[in-house]
Design a protein around this motif. Structure first.
Motif, PDB file in Angstrom:
ATOM      1  N   VAL A   1       1.023  -1.241   0.215  1.00 54.78           N
ATOM      2  CA  VAL A   1       0.121   0.023   0.125  1.00 54.78           C
ATOM      3  C   VAL A   1       0.944   1.057   0.168  1.00 54.78           C
ATOM      4  O   VAL A   1       1.516   1.570   1.124  1.00 54.78           O
TER       5      VAL A   1
ATOM      6  N   ASN B   1      -6.722   8.629   0.935  1.00 58.12           N
ATOM      7  CA  ASN B   1      -6.864   7.296   0.136  1.00 58.12           C
ATOM      8  C   ASN B   1      -6.152   6.092   0.654  1.00 58.12           C
ATOM      9  O   ASN B   1      -6.713   4.719   0.727  1.00 58.12           O
TER      10      ASN B   1
ATOM     11  N   ARG C   1      -8.024   5.031   3.851  1.00 57.47           N
ATOM     12  CA  ARG C   1      -9.266   4.173   3.476  1.00 57.47           C
ATOM     13  C   ARG C   1      -8.975   2.496   2.973  1.00 57.47           C
ATOM     14  O   ARG C   1      -9.759   1.772   3.494  1.00 57.47           O
ATOM     15  N   ARG C   2      -7.917   2.563   2.213  1.00 60.16           N
ATOM     16  CA  ARG C   2      -7.811   1.233   1.875  1.00 60.16           C
ATOM     17  C   ARG C   2      -7.193   0.566   2.943  1.00 60.16           C
ATOM     18  O   ARG C   2      -7.550  -0.824   3.023  1.00 60.16           O
TER      19      ARG C   2
ATOM     20  N   GLU D   1      -9.849  -0.808   5.110  1.00 58.46           N
ATOM     21  CA  GLU D   1     -10.808  -2.142   4.493  1.00 58.46           C
ATOM     22  C   GLU D   1      -9.953  -3.133   4.721  1.00 58.46           C
ATOM     23  O   GLU D   1     -10.565  -4.307   4.814  1.00 58.46           O
TER      24      GLU D   1
END
Length: 208
Positions: A178, A196, A199-200, A203
């Motif tokens: 990431v 971003n 957020r990833r 998840e």
């Protein structure tokens, strides 16, 4: 109790990689309250210099001879470091990108644990073989440039392929990366990249 090992590779507590790593670990802890979380800060825990008896121990293994007392003691340090990795069912590495690649402390750790008979072996018929079992591993890499959209300002990412290959060499193949970037420049792209990435990571935390 299963264990997640979080390797902290930035000397700055407020760095983007450290912040992203803490956020992921916090989310993981909420989703997996029965897991043990071990933090390994490469800048606050001692790493042996790869010289003297520990270097001699590596070549003793390669040459097939026994250790001296000094070599045995030095190799035991490498064994303890490798064991911390081997005992973790999940691994998170949060690191900045320095000069296209990784911080020297992370490279030092890789050099110390990548020992014959410890994390790999050599078979004349088949070549190099890893000795660690595979496990889900997450690598968070923060960089001044944006390697997601291609706005990398002429820089090259050598950290991702190097870490992928170094981990594969010792047996860890299930690796997700990431990126967090850009971390320098105008405020809006930095904020968007951070949001971003976080957020990833949020998840990923529930199913990692």
């Amino acid at each position: 109790m299963p264990k997640l090992l979080h390797m902290i590779c930035s000397p700055r507590e407020q760095s983007e990689s450290s912040a992203a790593g803490r956020m992921f670990v916090d989310q993981f802890r909420q989703a997996h309250p029965d897991w043990d979380i071990e933090e390994f800060d490469l800048w606050r825990e001692p790493l042996p210099e790869f010289t003297g008896p520990i270097l001699d121990a590596k070549y003793a293994r390669i040459d097939g001879r026994g250790f001296s007392h000094e070599e045995r003691d030095a190799f035991a340090v490498a064994e303890r470091l490798a064991m911390r990795l081997a005992l973790a069912e999940r691994v998170v590495i949060s690191t900045p990108m320095w000069n296209f690649s990784i911080p020297y402390k992370l490279k030092q750790w890789i050099d110390v644990i990548s020992q014959p008979g410890l994390t790999f072996r050599f078979d004349p018929a088949t070549g190099y073989l890893p000795l660690l079992s595979d496990r889900p591993t997450l690598v968070i890499i923060a960089s001044g440039s944006d390697f997601i959209t291609g706005m990398n300002r002429g820089r090259i990412d050598m950290a991702t392929p190097y870490l992928r290959e170094a981990l594969r060499f010792i047996g860890i193949r299930s690796v997700q990366f990431v990126p967090v970037g850009p971390t320098t420049g105008p405020a809006d792209p930095i904020r968007d990249a951070r949001d971003n990435a976080h957020r990833r990571l949020a998840e990923l935390a529930s199913r990692f």
